[in-house]
Structures are given as C-alpha cells and as structure tokens.
Design a protein around this motif. Sequence first.
Motif, short mmCIF file in Angstrom:
data_model
loop_
_atom_site.label_atom_id
_atom_site.label_comp_id
_atom_site.label_asym_id
_atom_site.label_seq_id
_atom_site.Cartn_x
_atom_site.Cartn_y
_atom_site.Cartn_z
N ASN A 171 0.82 -1.21 0.00
CA ASN A 171 0.00 0.00 0.00
C ASN A 171 0.85 1.26 0.00
O ASN A 171 0.62 2.18 -0.79
CB ASN A 171 -0.92 0.00 1.23
CG ASN A 171 -2.09 -0.93 1.10
OD1 ASN A 171 -3.16 -0.55 0.67
ND2 ASN A 171 -1.89 -2.19 1.48
N HIS A 186 2.28 3.05 -3.03
CA HIS A 186 1.37 3.75 -3.94
C HIS A 186 1.42 5.27 -3.79
O HIS A 186 0.78 5.98 -4.59
CB HIS A 186 -0.06 3.25 -3.76
CG HIS A 186 -0.30 1.91 -4.41
ND1 HIS A 186 0.26 0.75 -3.93
CD2 HIS A 186 -1.03 1.57 -5.50
CE1 HIS A 186 -0.12 -0.26 -4.70
NE2 HIS A 186 -0.89 0.21 -5.66
N TYR A 216 2.49 6.36 -6.96
CA TYR A 216 1.72 5.77 -8.05
C TYR A 216 1.78 6.61 -9.33
O TYR A 216 1.98 6.07 -10.42
CB TYR A 216 0.25 5.60 -7.63
CG TYR A 216 -0.60 4.99 -8.72
CD1 TYR A 216 -0.69 3.61 -8.88
CD2 TYR A 216 -1.31 5.80 -9.62
CE1 TYR A 216 -1.47 3.04 -9.89
CE2 TYR A 216 -2.07 5.25 -10.64
CZ TYR A 216 -2.15 3.87 -10.77
OH TYR A 216 -2.89 3.33 -11.78
N HIS A 240 -4.48 0.10 -8.77
CA HIS A 240 -4.26 0.95 -7.59
C HIS A 240 -4.93 0.28 -6.40
O HIS A 240 -6.16 0.20 -6.34
CB HIS A 240 -4.84 2.34 -7.83
CG HIS A 240 -4.39 3.36 -6.83
ND1 HIS A 240 -4.69 3.28 -5.50
CD2 HIS A 240 -3.63 4.50 -6.98
CE1 HIS A 240 -4.16 4.32 -4.86
NE2 HIS A 240 -3.51 5.07 -5.74
N THR A 276 1.17 5.82 4.76
CA THR A 276 -0.09 5.66 4.03
C THR A 276 -1.15 6.61 4.56
O THR A 276 -1.91 7.21 3.79
CB THR A 276 -0.58 4.20 4.14
OG1 THR A 276 0.37 3.35 3.48
CG2 THR A 276 -1.93 4.02 3.49
#
Length: 242
Positions: free
Chosen positions: A90, A93, A96, A109, A134
Amino acid sequence: MQNPPQTIGILGGMGPNASAEFLRRILRISNKRFGAVQDDHFPRIVLNSINLRDFTVDGTADLASITLQLVDGIRFLEQAGARLIAIPCNTAHFCYDAMAAATDVPILHIANVAACAAAAAGILRVGLCSTPTTIRTRLYSNACAEFDIDVIAPSPENQEKVNAVIESVMAGRNDEEELLSLKSVILSLRTQGAEGVILGCTELPLAINQKWTDVPLFDSLELLAEETTRKAYAKPFSVQIG
C-alpha cells in the motif's frame, strides 16, 4: 480452458512475505474461480522482488531514491512482458503517479480497489490499519472520498501497535501476540464509529483475517489479488515496447 492472455507483473519485495502470499492467492483464485488445473491454465506471472532502500514502516528517508527504484522496477516488468501490473504494498502507492507515467502498462491501484469494495458493502465510515506514511499521504482518504466514505485512523497509541505488527510480520512472526494486538486496534476503531476496517498494509492480512473478528474487514491484499486475477483472464491489453 483457454490460457489467460495477459501476463501479470508483480512489483514486490515490500515486504517479501506479503509478496509471496499475494502470488499464492492469485494461484488459489485461478484454481477456484477460473478452473485452473494444468500449468497452461494459469496466468504467466513475472515477480520483480526488489530490495527497496530508504523505505521503512515509519517513513521515507529519501523520496527521490525510492521513486527511482520503484520506476525502475515497473520498467523491468514492462520489458519482461507484463501486460498488467499489481503492487502488493500500500505505502508504495504514494509514488503511483510517477510509476504510472513511466509505462503504458496498466497498474492497478490498491487503495482504489479496496475503497470500491467498501463502497459496494455500503460502508460510510471505515477504519484504517496501515503504515503512518499511508495515512499521512491520504492514500485511503482520497480513494474513499470518491465514494463519500469517511476514513478513521487509529489513535497514536494504537498506531504504534499496528507498526509493531507490521514489523513482526516482515520478520516472519505472526503469532497470537500480533493477532490480539490487531484485534484490540480494530475494536477501538469500531468504538470510534467504524463500520468496517481496511487492512491497508499487505503484511496485516498475514496476522489476522475475518474469522477472528465480527468487524467487517477489507483485506487489501486479497482484494488486489482478486482484481488482478480477474483482469488477467479478461480481454488482453495491447502495449508497444520500444
């Protein structure tokens, strides 16, 4: 049965145990949902398990270095023939956009996949167990906002518990201590109004699953494995490698 037309690329190693479990789940889903039995029934899978530097549970030491390593990892998968890429981490990302800009191959995603599942379940307030990065980068807050879902983060004390569980799983430990610690965090999130909890770090599903709690869990590792496998058996995506 017809062999799946798309090759799956996995950008893994963050951490390695979660990546290995992700691969195992893709194979299980191929068995159970798509009837894969013989070797040529399964998707071709390229795993690039990178030993990412400057990256810890608590944060990122060098964002430029991390971004470069992740982009290089994506390009490796593209050159290896991947036509669909999944990243069973996670926190990664947060890069991303840079990764997606570096390739013509679609990259799933993970936060969007998990948010979609929470929305489909009718969740309006969801708890989040994940790394501090995150949470800080609003990965799930932004994804869930598309569905008008509020995200509830753990208290600082409970975030420390989540961090400790992640570190334990990365070190190969996922015993009763980790299970009980996560259960206490999940119950606390429910008292804060969460109708379900996203396991927003792919190490966490190795420590707890739905049979251990009556709070609905949205397992980001499983959800990504399901979506990746489904797309692998769907219409192929054509990309030119130059």
